[in-house]
Write a protein that holds these residues in place. Structure first.
Motif, PDB file in Angstrom:
ATOM      1  N   THR A   1      34.777  33.360  48.598  1.00 12.41           N
ATOM      2  CA  THR A   1      34.565  32.014  48.056  1.00 12.41           C
ATOM      3  C   THR A   1      33.107  31.830  47.675  1.00 12.41           C
ATOM      4  O   THR A   1      32.209  32.341  48.364  1.00 12.41           O
ATOM      5  N   ASP A   2      32.863  31.103  46.579  1.00  6.90           N
ATOM      6  CA  ASP A   2      31.490  30.780  46.193  1.00  6.90           C
ATOM      7  C   ASP A   2      30.758  30.116  47.355  1.00  6.90           C
ATOM      8  O   ASP A   2      31.344  29.307  48.086  1.00  6.90           O
TER       9      ASP A   2
ATOM     10  N   GLU B   1      39.369  35.837  44.558  1.00  3.12           N
ATOM     11  CA  GLU B   1      38.084  35.152  44.448  1.00  3.12           C
ATOM     12  C   GLU B   1      38.325  33.676  44.141  1.00  3.12           C
ATOM     13  O   GLU B   1      39.077  33.346  43.217  1.00  3.12           O
TER      14      GLU B   1
ATOM     15  N   THR C   1      36.298  30.515  42.951  1.00  6.40           N
ATOM     16  CA  THR C   1      35.016  30.144  42.354  1.00  6.40           C
ATOM     17  C   THR C   1      35.084  28.737  41.775  1.00  6.40           C
ATOM     18  O   THR C   1      36.172  28.174  41.622  1.00  6.40           O
ATOM     19  N   ASN C   2      33.926  28.193  41.457  1.00  4.62           N
ATOM     20  CA  ASN C   2      33.896  26.876  40.805  1.00  4.62           C
ATOM     21  C   ASN C   2      32.663  26.779  39.926  1.00  4.62           C
ATOM     22  O   ASN C   2      31.695  27.527  40.070  1.00  4.62           O
ATOM     23  N   GLU C   3      32.729  25.853  38.970  1.00  2.00           N
ATOM     24  CA  GLU C   3      31.612  25.667  38.036  1.00  2.00           C
ATOM     25  C   GLU C   3      31.590  24.232  37.532  1.00  2.00           C
ATOM     26  O   GLU C   3      32.636  23.591  37.379  1.00  2.00           O
TER      27      GLU C   3
END
Length: 356
Positions: free
Chosen positions: A238-239, A274, A276-278
């Motif tokens: 995870t991020d 994975e 992720t986020n943005e």
């Protein structure tokens, strides 16, 4: 006209009604409308009075409606109008809305007058349409859930009976394998029940959205895969920096759970996932769950989130109803879902929600 008859009290009474009131003579010309008709249609009184009733009737129905007027005045009586049909009224701007109409008549010095009591049933029709859609969804959902529950229970019952009938006769490794399978089916059955409860909760009033601590939500979703992670050597990363969003935590957890579940099921051997986020330029946050599986077939991508698409059933038996519920959840939270995939290089399932 009624106003010329100086019947002021009657005018005030009719203007106070929540229903629209239209009076016409035997030629079909309007002799009176109340304030409610003005509010509903956007016409002023002098734009309708003296004109023909066809002014507020959709053009495709105006000709046949004049025939109904002629027939009604031949034998006027109190009755509802258009029973079994969807009646529409036309506004000044050309838009239409559904109505319910009751008819009556009055003998006056001016001759016979037809009286129509018109009710706007937009909200009722919307509720009826929603109910029809929900009943259709529920029917299909119940069929899918019943099949899943039956399959899981059959596995649990079958393995349990084998253990009971042959207890002590099998190697301990075999008995342990059976018990693990029973536990696995039990967990899957528990997930089905949670999905039923989630589906039911979405039929109620809109939830109140608030700030969601996504780091905690992601952790809770991942913790639910404790046994699968141990058994299948699943690797989830995870991020470090997880952005919060505006939504409803319990629903978002179910979305992540569904995405992770599919990533484990369709990922590589072992599954590598994975999360992720943005931040997007428009203030929304995009959350991604990426796997290392074979990918989603091109012909399935446009319909993978659809609920009742027959082609989807032909293409896959695995993604099931879960993704359609995911789509409904995210759209109910004013977001959107998507999938990106390349054959042999895995898939990324994403959802976008408003940042806090």
């Amino acid at each position: 006209m009624i106003e010329k008859a100086e019947n002021i009290d009657l005018i005030k009474l009719l203007d106070s009604l929540s229903e629209g009131v239209i009076m016409i003579n035997e030629r079909g010309a309007v002799v009176f409308i109340n304030e409610r008709i003005i509010n509903l249609t956007g016409y002023e009184k002098d734009e309708i009075v003296g004109k023909y009733l066809s002014l507020i009737i959709p053009e495709q129905f105006s000709a046949v409606h004049q025939q109904h007027i002629n027939k009604y005045f031949q034998s006027p009586k109190k009755r509802s109008m258009g029973t079994g049909f969807n009646l529409l009224a036309r506004c000044k701007d050309g838009s239409v809305f559904p109505v319910e109409v009751s008819l009556s008549h009055l003998d006056t010095g001016m001759g016979k007058l037809g009286i129509a009591f018109l009710t706007d049933i937009t909200l009722r029709k919307r509720a009826e349409d929603d109910l029809k859609i929900r009943n259709k969804e529920l029917d299909k959902y119940a069929h899918t859930v019943a099949h899943n529950i039956n399959s899981l229970l059959s596995g649990i019952i079958g393995l349990s009976e084998i253990l009971v009938d042959t207890w002590g006769e099998n190697p301990k490794e075999m008995e342990l394998t059976f018990l693990k399978s029973i536990a696995d089916n039990g967990r899957k059955l528990n997930d089905v029940v949670k999905e039923i409860l989630l589906f039911a909760s979405m039929k109620k009033e809109d939830v109140e959205k608030s700030n969601v601590n996504m780091k905690s939500v992601i952790k809770r979703a991942c913790d639910r895969f404790k046994y699968q992670i141990e058994e299948s050597s699943v690797l989830i990363t995870t991020d470090e920096n997880i952005f919060d969003c505006i939504g409803y935590g319990k629903w978002i957890e179910e979305v992540l759970y569904n995405f992770i579940s599919n990533a484990i099921k369709y990922g590589g051997k072992p599954p590598v996932i994975e999360i992720t986020n943005e931040k997007l330029d428009n203030g929304f946050i995009k959350y991604n769950v990426t796997d290392n599986g074979e990918g989603v077939p091109d012909e399935l991508k446009p319909i993978i989130f659809d609920e009742n698409n027959s082609e989807k059933k032909k293409l896959t038996k695995g993604y099931g109803l879960g993704l359609s519920i995911v789509k409904r959840i995210i759209e109910k939270l004013d977001g959107e879902v998507s999938v990106e995939s390349e054959f042999g290089k895995g898939s990324t399932f994403s959802f976008i929600l408003q940042g806090n």
